[in-house]
Design a protein around this motif. Structure first.
Motif, PDB file in Angstrom:
ATOM      1  N   GLN A 176     -26.477 -23.028 -27.463  1.00 27.80           N
ATOM      2  CA  GLN A 176     -27.453 -22.823 -26.394  1.00 27.80           C
ATOM      3  C   GLN A 176     -26.997 -21.660 -25.523  1.00 27.80           C
ATOM      4  O   GLN A 176     -25.835 -21.574 -25.153  1.00 27.80           O
ATOM      5  N   ARG A 187     -34.752 -17.337 -19.773  1.00 27.99           N
ATOM      6  CA  ARG A 187     -35.194 -18.182 -20.873  1.00 27.99           C
ATOM      7  C   ARG A 187     -33.986 -18.876 -21.478  1.00 27.99           C
ATOM      8  O   ARG A 187     -32.919 -18.265 -21.596  1.00 27.99           O
ATOM      9  N   THR A 188     -34.170 -20.104 -21.892  1.00 26.33           N
ATOM     10  CA  THR A 188     -33.109 -20.854 -22.542  1.00 26.33           C
ATOM     11  C   THR A 188     -33.384 -20.922 -24.040  1.00 26.33           C
ATOM     12  O   THR A 188     -34.494 -21.270 -24.461  1.00 26.33           O
ATOM     13  N   THR A 209     -35.278 -22.623 -30.674  1.00 24.35           N
ATOM     14  CA  THR A 209     -36.183 -23.072 -29.621  1.00 24.35           C
ATOM     15  C   THR A 209     -36.007 -22.189 -28.396  1.00 24.35           C
ATOM     16  O   THR A 209     -34.883 -22.015 -27.913  1.00 24.35           O
ATOM     17  N   LYS A 211     -37.323 -21.638 -24.492  1.00 26.18           N
ATOM     18  CA  LYS A 211     -38.049 -22.188 -23.349  1.00 26.18           C
ATOM     19  C   LYS A 211     -38.181 -21.107 -22.290  1.00 26.18           C
ATOM     20  O   LYS A 211     -37.187 -20.560 -21.826  1.00 26.18           O
ATOM     21  N   THR A 213     -41.649 -18.881 -19.888  1.00 28.84           N
ATOM     22  CA  THR A 213     -42.960 -18.967 -19.251  1.00 28.84           C
ATOM     23  C   THR A 213     -43.905 -17.956 -19.879  1.00 28.84           C
ATOM     24  O   THR A 213     -43.486 -16.909 -20.379  1.00 28.84           O
ATOM     25  N   PRO A 218     -44.883 -22.894 -17.893  1.00 26.04           N
ATOM     26  CA  PRO A 218     -43.760 -23.149 -18.796  1.00 26.04           C
ATOM     27  C   PRO A 218     -44.243 -23.389 -20.228  1.00 26.04           C
ATOM     28  O   PRO A 218     -45.226 -24.078 -20.454  1.00 26.04           O
ATOM     29  N   THR A 220     -42.695 -23.763 -24.545  1.00 20.90           N
ATOM     30  CA  THR A 220     -41.559 -23.909 -25.459  1.00 20.90           C
ATOM     31  C   THR A 220     -42.005 -23.505 -26.852  1.00 20.90           C
ATOM     32  O   THR A 220     -42.945 -24.083 -27.402  1.00 20.90           O
ATOM     33  N   THR A 222     -40.888 -23.320 -30.677  1.00 18.93           N
ATOM     34  CA  THR A 222     -39.924 -23.808 -31.665  1.00 18.93           C
ATOM     35  C   THR A 222     -40.231 -23.174 -33.014  1.00 18.93           C
ATOM     36  O   THR A 222     -41.365 -23.247 -33.496  1.00 18.93           O
ATOM     37  N   LEU A 242     -45.858 -23.930 -30.544  1.00 20.13           N
ATOM     38  CA  LEU A 242     -45.685 -24.520 -29.228  1.00 20.13           C
ATOM     39  C   LEU A 242     -45.474 -26.026 -29.286  1.00 20.13           C
ATOM     40  O   LEU A 242     -44.913 -26.611 -28.367  1.00 20.13           O
TER      41      LEU A 242
END
Length: 278
Positions: A176, A187-188, A209, A211, A213, A218, A220, A222, A242
């Motif tokens: 991560q 962003r993560t 993945t 995450k 905006t 927000p 996500t 994947t 999404l």
């Protein structure tokens, strides 16, 4: 039966429309197989002529031609569900994948951060296996809210093997991490290993993945990311969305892609439907 909506590379919903940068370029998946007959000298060497009982030397590694690369591309018939071939796959870009990795947050230092940056850059620019010095081709597919990108090329056996080893190391090196976009937003990103069906000479997969905006909301994303090797050629599959990645289509693309590439390198015409080589 309900299935998760998928979306790879570009956010197709109105929520994420602001994250899309795309300009049209068509990738033609059709193309006749381009194979040349062996010369008499290649078929029978002087040494073999002197000793008829001696087995000929193994042939050189088959090279992927431009027509062969096109023939090796998967088709909508190779995928599950209602996929339609796109006309602009070569231009697909997703701004969620753009950004600079936060090197200071990496306990393992700059080397690991560089690997994570390479992953994001490769996803954004369709160069996960690098730039193929030989022939290459790509195609993409959409359904009402999803996209899947497939690319094949002649990269050289040593290069593809090295890339697959790098691919397998990503969950350990990246795990991560944080990315800063051009707008300063954070962003993560998470990277975990993904199991692929037996296909080709070697394969590796991860799930990425992101995450962040889009339009102030927000989101996500994947994405299933798979790479495979057949002799000296390689292929990649990028598929997600999404609401999560549709693993069924990812696996279908890996199996069909490996078989089509194997057939082309053997001088055969790929079967038009998956059932013909299951």
């Amino acid at each position: 039966m309900n299935r998760p909506y998928r979306h790879a590379r570009v956010l197709a919903s109105a929520l994420a429309a602001g994250s899309l940068l795309a300009t049209g370029a068509c990738s033609d998946a059709d193309g006749a197989l381009d194979t040349a007959p062996a010369s008499p000298a290649a078929e029978r060497s002087p040494q073999a002529a002197a000793d008829p009982g001696r087995s000929p030397s193994p042939s050189a590694t088959p090279a992927l031609t431009r027509a062969g690369a096109k023939a090796a591309l998967i088709t909508a018939a190779d995928l599950e569900d209602d996929w339609t071939q796109a006309n602009d796959a070569a231009s697909w870009r997703d701004r969620l994948l753009m950004g600079k990795v936060d090197v200071a947050a990496f306990l393992k230092g700059k080397a690991a951060a560089a690997d994570c940056q390479r992953l994001l850059d490769g996803l954004y620019s369709d160069s996960l296996l690098g730039r193929a010095p030989g022939a290459s081709a790509l195609t993409g597919f959409t359904d009402p809210r999803a996209r899947l990108l497939y690319q094949v090329g002649d990269y050289g056996e040593a290069s593809v093997k090295k890339s697959l080893d790098w691919f397998r190391s990503l969950p350990r090196k990246c795990g991560q991490f944080t990315v800063t976009g051009s707008d300063g937003g954070k962003r993560t990103v998470q990277v975990v290993s993904a199991t692929l069906p037996p296909a080709g000479d070697d394969r590796a997969g991860v799930t990425v993945t992101v995450k962040g905006t889009a339009n102030g909301q927000p989101v996500t994303l994947t994405t299933d990311v798979a790479a495979l090797r057949v002799v000296a050629s390689g292929a990649t599959v990028i598929n997600g969305g999404l609401s999560g990645a549709d693993r069924t289509s990812t696996e279908a693309a890996v199996r069909a892609g490996a078989q089509r590439l194997k057939d082309v390198l053997a001088g055969k015409t790929p079967a038009p439907h998956p059932s013909e080589f299951d």
